[in-house]
Design a protein around this motif. Structure first.
Motif, PDB file in Angstrom:
ATOM      1  N   GLN A   1     -87.289  47.510 -72.639  1.00 18.09           N
ATOM      2  CA  GLN A   1     -87.098  48.346 -71.414  1.00 18.09           C
ATOM      3  C   GLN A   1     -86.301  49.693 -71.958  1.00 18.09           C
ATOM      4  OE1 GLN A   1     -84.865  45.834 -72.270  1.00 18.09           O
ATOM      5  NE2 GLN A   1     -86.078  44.048 -71.033  1.00 18.09           N
ATOM      6  N   LEU A   2     -86.259  50.773 -71.128  1.00 13.76           N
ATOM      7  CA  LEU A   2     -85.787  52.018 -71.372  1.00 13.76           C
ATOM      8  C   LEU A   2     -85.354  52.658 -70.343  1.00 13.76           C
ATOM      9  CD1 LEU A   2     -88.422  53.896 -73.594  1.00 13.76           C
ATOM     10  CD2 LEU A   2     -86.278  53.077 -74.407  1.00 13.76           C
ATOM     11  N   PRO A   3     -83.905  53.131 -70.374  1.00 11.02           N
ATOM     12  CA  PRO A   3     -83.322  54.072 -69.321  1.00 11.02           C
ATOM     13  C   PRO A   3     -83.997  55.318 -69.396  1.00 11.02           C
ATOM     14  CG  PRO A   3     -81.593  53.847 -71.058  1.00 11.02           C
ATOM     15  CD  PRO A   3     -83.067  52.742 -71.374  1.00 11.02           C
ATOM     16  N   VAL A   4     -84.064  56.053 -68.181  1.00  8.59           N
ATOM     17  CA  VAL A   4     -84.696  57.419 -68.259  1.00  8.59           C
ATOM     18  C   VAL A   4     -83.570  58.358 -67.840  1.00  8.59           C
ATOM     19  CG1 VAL A   4     -86.491  59.108 -67.281  1.00  8.59           C
ATOM     20  CG2 VAL A   4     -86.808  56.459 -67.646  1.00  8.59           C
ATOM     21  N   VAL A   5     -83.282  59.329 -68.651  1.00  7.65           N
ATOM     22  CA  VAL A   5     -82.059  60.199 -68.442  1.00  7.65           C
ATOM     23  C   VAL A   5     -82.538  61.811 -68.360  1.00  7.65           C
ATOM     24  CG1 VAL A   5     -80.507  58.662 -69.401  1.00  7.65           C
ATOM     25  CG2 VAL A   5     -81.613  60.484 -70.959  1.00  7.65           C
ATOM     26  N   ASP A   6     -82.002  62.608 -67.800  1.00 11.26           N
ATOM     27  CA  ASP A   6     -82.171  64.043 -67.589  1.00 11.26           C
ATOM     28  C   ASP A   6     -81.451  64.681 -68.970  1.00 11.26           C
ATOM     29  OD1 ASP A   6     -79.452  64.158 -66.963  1.00 11.26           O
ATOM     30  OD2 ASP A   6     -79.824  64.976 -64.920  1.00 11.26           O
ATOM     31  N   GLU A   7     -81.413  65.966 -68.673  1.00 16.87           N
ATOM     32  CA  GLU A   7     -80.979  66.779 -70.060  1.00 16.87           C
ATOM     33  C   GLU A   7     -79.554  66.657 -70.095  1.00 16.87           C
ATOM     34  OE1 GLU A   7     -81.059  69.480 -66.402  1.00 16.87           O
ATOM     35  OE2 GLU A   7     -82.491  67.904 -67.439  1.00 16.87           O
ATOM     36  N   LYS A   8     -78.845  66.161 -69.060  1.00 17.26           N
ATOM     37  CA  LYS A   8     -77.525  65.988 -69.069  1.00 17.26           C
ATOM     38  C   LYS A   8     -77.128  64.513 -69.531  1.00 17.26           C
ATOM     39  CE  LYS A   8     -76.051  70.103 -66.591  1.00 17.26           C
ATOM     40  NZ  LYS A   8     -75.383  70.572 -65.373  1.00 17.26           N
ATOM     41  N   ARG A   9     -77.915  63.751 -69.847  1.00 15.31           N
ATOM     42  CA  ARG A   9     -77.915  62.408 -69.924  1.00 15.31           C
ATOM     43  C   ARG A   9     -77.781  61.670 -68.766  1.00 15.31           C
ATOM     44  NH1 ARG A   9     -79.629  59.437 -74.221  1.00 15.31           N
ATOM     45  NH2 ARG A   9     -77.834  58.246 -74.101  1.00 15.31           N
ATOM     46  N   ARG A  10     -77.796  62.024 -67.377  1.00  8.24           N
ATOM     47  CA  ARG A  10     -77.566  61.177 -66.382  1.00  8.24           C
ATOM     48  C   ARG A  10     -78.738  60.539 -66.240  1.00  8.24           C
ATOM     49  NH1 ARG A  10     -76.052  66.663 -62.822  1.00  8.24           N
ATOM     50  NH2 ARG A  10     -78.238  67.156 -63.813  1.00  8.24           N
ATOM     51  N   LEU A  11     -78.675  59.217 -65.545  1.00 14.42           N
ATOM     52  CA  LEU A  11     -79.544  58.150 -65.263  1.00 14.42           C
ATOM     53  C   LEU A  11     -80.255  58.577 -64.161  1.00 14.42           C
ATOM     54  CD1 LEU A  11     -80.647  55.560 -66.253  1.00 14.42           C
ATOM     55  CD2 LEU A  11     -79.109  54.484 -64.362  1.00 14.42           C
ATOM     56  N   VAL A  12     -81.707  58.800 -64.369  1.00 13.18           N
ATOM     57  CA  VAL A  12     -82.359  59.238 -63.267  1.00 13.18           C
ATOM     58  C   VAL A  12     -83.584  58.206 -63.147  1.00 13.18           C
ATOM     59  CG1 VAL A  12     -82.176  61.473 -63.556  1.00 13.18           C
ATOM     60  CG2 VAL A  12     -84.002  60.512 -64.760  1.00 13.18           C
ATOM     61  N   GLY A  13     -83.675  57.007 -64.073  1.00 12.63           N
ATOM     62  CA  GLY A  13     -84.887  56.317 -63.664  1.00 12.63           C
ATOM     63  C   GLY A  13     -84.725  55.068 -64.740  1.00 12.63           C
ATOM     64  N   ALA A  14     -85.473  54.237 -64.666  1.00 14.50           N
ATOM     65  CA  ALA A  14     -85.788  53.015 -65.870  1.00 14.50           C
ATOM     66  C   ALA A  14     -87.292  52.544 -65.781  1.00 14.50           C
ATOM     67  CB  ALA A  14     -84.661  51.913 -65.523  1.00 14.50           C
ATOM     68  N   LEU A  15     -87.662  51.883 -66.862  1.00 16.18           N
ATOM     69  CA  LEU A  15     -88.787  51.211 -66.886  1.00 16.18           C
ATOM     70  C   LEU A  15     -88.803  50.254 -68.011  1.00 16.18           C
ATOM     71  CD1 LEU A  15     -91.461  53.708 -68.565  1.00 16.18           C
ATOM     72  CD2 LEU A  15     -89.320  54.071 -68.841  1.00 16.18           C
ATOM     73  N   ASN A  16     -89.840  49.259 -67.710  1.00 13.36           N
ATOM     74  CA  ASN A  16     -89.850  48.199 -68.864  1.00 13.36           C
ATOM     75  C   ASN A  16     -91.492  48.295 -69.466  1.00 13.36           C
ATOM     76  OD1 ASN A  16     -91.140  46.718 -66.734  1.00 13.36           O
ATOM     77  ND2 ASN A  16     -89.873  45.013 -66.809  1.00 13.36           N
ATOM     78  N   LEU A  17     -91.815  47.378 -70.113  1.00 12.09           N
ATOM     79  CA  LEU A  17     -93.120  47.222 -70.727  1.00 12.09           C
ATOM     80  C   LEU A  17     -93.947  46.952 -69.511  1.00 12.09           C
ATOM     81  CD1 LEU A  17     -94.224  47.361 -73.648  1.00 12.09           C
ATOM     82  CD2 LEU A  17     -93.995  45.065 -73.997  1.00 12.09           C
ATOM     83  N   HIS A  18     -93.569  46.122 -68.677  1.00 15.86           N
ATOM     84  CA  HIS A  18     -94.664  45.450 -67.681  1.00 15.86           C
ATOM     85  C   HIS A  18     -95.022  46.895 -66.736  1.00 15.86           C
ATOM     86  CE1 HIS A  18     -96.696  42.956 -64.603  1.00 15.86           C
ATOM     87  NE2 HIS A  18     -95.903  43.604 -63.578  1.00 15.86           N
ATOM     88  N   ASP A  19     -93.983  47.806 -66.668  1.00 18.11           N
ATOM     89  CA  ASP A  19     -94.622  48.990 -65.753  1.00 18.11           C
ATOM     90  C   ASP A  19     -95.582  49.839 -66.519  1.00 18.11           C
ATOM     91  OD1 ASP A  19     -92.395  48.547 -63.633  1.00 18.11           O
ATOM     92  OD2 ASP A  19     -91.054  49.400 -65.160  1.00 18.11           O
ATOM     93  N   LEU A  20     -95.476  49.896 -68.065  1.00 21.16           N
ATOM     94  CA  LEU A  20     -96.635  50.618 -68.345  1.00 21.16           C
ATOM     95  C   LEU A  20     -97.828  49.857 -68.735  1.00 21.16           C
ATOM     96  CD1 LEU A  20     -94.371  51.648 -71.663  1.00 21.16           C
ATOM     97  CD2 LEU A  20     -95.057  52.974 -69.709  1.00 21.16           C
ATOM     98  N   MET A  21     -97.664  48.569 -68.557  1.00 18.23           N
ATOM     99  CA  MET A  21     -99.118  47.510 -68.626  1.00 18.23           C
ATOM    100  C   MET A  21     -99.750  47.685 -67.411  1.00 18.23           C
ATOM    101  SD  MET A  21     -97.662  44.361 -70.563  1.00 18.23           S
ATOM    102  CE  MET A  21     -99.061  43.233 -70.610  1.00 18.23           C
ATOM    103  N   THR A  22     -98.822  47.755 -66.179  1.00 18.71           N
ATOM    104  CA  THR A  22     -99.300  47.832 -64.654  1.00 18.71           C
ATOM    105  C   THR A  22     -99.972  49.299 -64.820  1.00 18.71           C
ATOM    106  OG1 THR A  22     -97.697  46.585 -63.787  1.00 18.71           O
ATOM    107  CG2 THR A  22     -98.980  48.001 -62.332  1.00 18.71           C
ATOM    108  N   ALA A  23     -99.516  50.140 -65.321  1.00 17.19           N
ATOM    109  CA  ALA A  23    -100.057  51.685 -65.282  1.00 17.19           C
ATOM    110  C   ALA A  23    -101.143  52.026 -66.260  1.00 17.19           C
ATOM    111  CB  ALA A  23     -99.290  52.720 -65.370  1.00 17.19           C
ATOM    112  N   LYS A  24    -101.582  50.717 -66.901  1.00 17.07           N
ATOM    113  CA  LYS A  24    -102.532  50.921 -67.988  1.00 17.07           C
ATOM    114  C   LYS A  24    -102.517  51.755 -69.104  1.00 17.07           C
ATOM    115  CE  LYS A  24    -105.926  48.819 -64.643  1.00 17.07           C
ATOM    116  NZ  LYS A  24    -107.496  49.045 -64.166  1.00 17.07           N
ATOM    117  N   VAL A  25    -101.005  52.049 -69.436  1.00 19.32           N
ATOM    118  CA  VAL A  25    -100.746  52.839 -70.542  1.00 19.32           C
ATOM    119  C   VAL A  25    -101.112  52.425 -72.041  1.00 19.32           C
ATOM    120  CG1 VAL A  25     -99.102  54.289 -71.763  1.00 19.32           C
ATOM    121  CG2 VAL A  25     -99.362  54.383 -69.166  1.00 19.32           C
ATOM    122  N   ILE A  26    -100.701  51.002 -71.770  1.00 21.96           N
ATOM    123  CA  ILE A  26    -101.104  49.997 -72.869  1.00 21.96           C
ATOM    124  C   ILE A  26    -101.799  48.769 -72.728  1.00 21.96           C
ATOM    125  CG2 ILE A  26     -98.796  50.785 -74.167  1.00 21.96           C
ATOM    126  CD1 ILE A  26     -97.348  48.368 -73.169  1.00 21.96           C
TER     127      ILE A  26
END
Length: 327
Positions: free
Chosen positions: A302-327
Motif C-alpha cells: 500500500q502507499l499513501p498519496v500526498v501533495d507537495e505539502k505532504r497532505r493526504l490526497v489519496g491511497a492505493l494498494n497493489l490490487h489497484d495497480l493490478m486492476t489497472a493492468k500496470v503490473i
C-alpha cells in the motif's frame, strides 16, 4: 517409424524455409546505400502522409509497413492499388510520399496509378525485385528487395520475397524513427490501450482511491478504532494525519499482527505510539508504474498519496495497480 520419417521431412522442409528467408533478409544489408538514405530523407521531409500501396501478397505487406510507420512516428496509411484507380487516388496529394510495392515491378494495378501521381508531383519510392522494371524506372528512388529464390519448393509462392520486402519496410520505418528521436513515451501515446501505454502514460491520480475511500485517522485514535478504519476501507492500511491532513505515519495489517505478537492486548495503545512514522508515499502526478516499483523496493502493498505539502490526497494498494493492468 513412418511417423518419424514424416516428422523428419516436415522439420527439414521447415528448416529450409527459415534458412532461405533468413538469407534473403541478410542479403538486404549489402544494399543499404545512398538510395536507402535518400528514401529515408524523403520520408522525413514529407509534408503530408506516407502512402503505401500494393496488391495481393504485396498489398498485405504494404498494409503492415504502413501500420509500422504510423506507430513509430511516421504518419502513414495503406491504399489498395486496385481501389486507387477507382476513386482512392483522391487520398493521395502532392505533399505525400508514395511507396509502391511490386516484386515484379510490372503489376498493372500499381503501374496504372504511377502516371497520375507523377503528374500530381507526388514523390515515388518503389520496393521491387527488379531494378530494370517499369515501376523501378518510373520511381524517384527504387529499393532492391530481390531474392535468389522463394522459400516455396516450387519457387512460386511469394515467401522469401515478401519477407525481404517487409524487412526493408521495417528498416525504413525504424531509420525514420531513430532520426526523429522517437521515444518510448511517443510510442506509448500511439498505443494507449497496450501494456506499454498503460505503463508509460497512466498516473497515480488515475488509479488511486479518493475522498471517503481513503483510510485516515488522527494520532490520538485508539488502535482498535484504527483497525476498524482499516476494515472499512479495505486496502490493508490506514494513514495517520494531523488536523490539516498532513501525513504523519501509516499503520498496516502487518503492523497489527506484529503488535499483537509483541504485546498481546492492544486496547490501551494509541495509533501514534505504534504507527510507522515517515512512511513511503508517492505524488499523484507520478507514473503508476513508479508506485509499483516503490512498493516492490519497499516490500509493501500500500502507499499513501500526498501533495507537495505532504497532505493526504489519496491511497492505493497493489490490487489497484493490478486492476489497472500496470503490473
Amino acid at each position: 517409424m513412418n511417423s518419424d520419417k514424416q516428422d523428419h521431412g516436415i522439420l527439414a522442409l521447415a528448416g529450409e524455409v527459415l534458412a532461405t528467408e533468413a538469407a534473403a533478409v541478410s542479403a538486404l544489408k549489402s544494399r543499404l546505400n545512398g538510395n536507402f538514405a535518400r528514401a529515408v530523407r524523403a520520408l522525413l521531409s514529407c509534408r503530408g502522409r506516407v502512402v503505401v500501396t500494393g496488391i495481393g501478397k504485396s498489398g498485405h505487406i504494404a498494409r503492415k509497413i504502413a501500420a509500422t510507420m504510423a506507430s513509430t512516428g511516421t504518419p502513414a496509411f495503406f491504399v489498395h492499388a486496385a481501389e486507387a484507380s477507382h476513386g482512392d487516388l483522391g487520398m493521395i496529394t502532392r505533399d505525400d510520399v508514395l511507396i509502391g510495392i511490386s516484386y515484379s515491378g510490372e503489376t498493372s494495378e500499381v503501374l496504372a496509378i504511377v502516371p497520375v501521381i507523377k503528374r500530381e508531383g507526388t514523390f515515388l519510392i518503389s520496393m521491387t525485385g527488379n531494378l530494370e522494371s517499369s515501376l523501378a524506372r518510373e520511381s524517384d528512388i527504387a529499393l532492391n528487395v530481390h531474392v535468389e529464390r522463394e522459400a516455396c519448393p516450387l519457387n512460386l509462392a511469394p515467401t522469401a520475397s515478401t519477407t525481404a520486402t517487409l524487412a526493408m519496410g521495417d528498416a525504413l520505418a525504424i531509420a525514420c524513427m531513430g532520426s526523429k528521436g522517437f521515444t518510448k513515451e511517443d510510442f506509448a501515446r500511439s498505443h494507449p490501450g497496450g501494456s506499454l501505454g498503460r505503463r508509460l502514460l497512466l498516473r497515480v491520480s488515475d488509479v488511486m482511491r479518493r475522498g471517503n475511500d481513503v483510510p485516515a485517522v488522527t494520532p490520538g485514535t485508539n488502535v482498535l478504532q484504527a483497525v476498524q478504519e482499516i476494515s472499512r476501507k479495505g486496502i490493508g492500511m490506514t494513514a495517520v494525519v494531523d488536523c490539516e491532513r498532513r501525513l504523519l505515519g501509516v499503520f498496516t495489517e502487518g503492523d497489527l499482527r506484529r503488535l499483537i505478537e509483541r504485546v498481546g492486548d492492544i486496547r490501551r495503545y494509541r495509533i501514534e505510539e505504534v504507527m510507522t512514522a515517515t512512511p513511503k508515499s508517492i505524488a499523484p502526478e507520478a507514473l503508476a508504474v513508479e508506485a509499483a516499483q516503490l512498493m516492490d523496493r519497499g516490500r509493501c502493498n500500500q502507499l499513501p498519496v500526498v501533495d507537495e505539502k505532504r497532505r493526504l490526497v489519496g491511497a492505493l494498494n497493489l490490487h489497484d495497480l493490478m486492476t489497472a493492468k500496470v503490473i
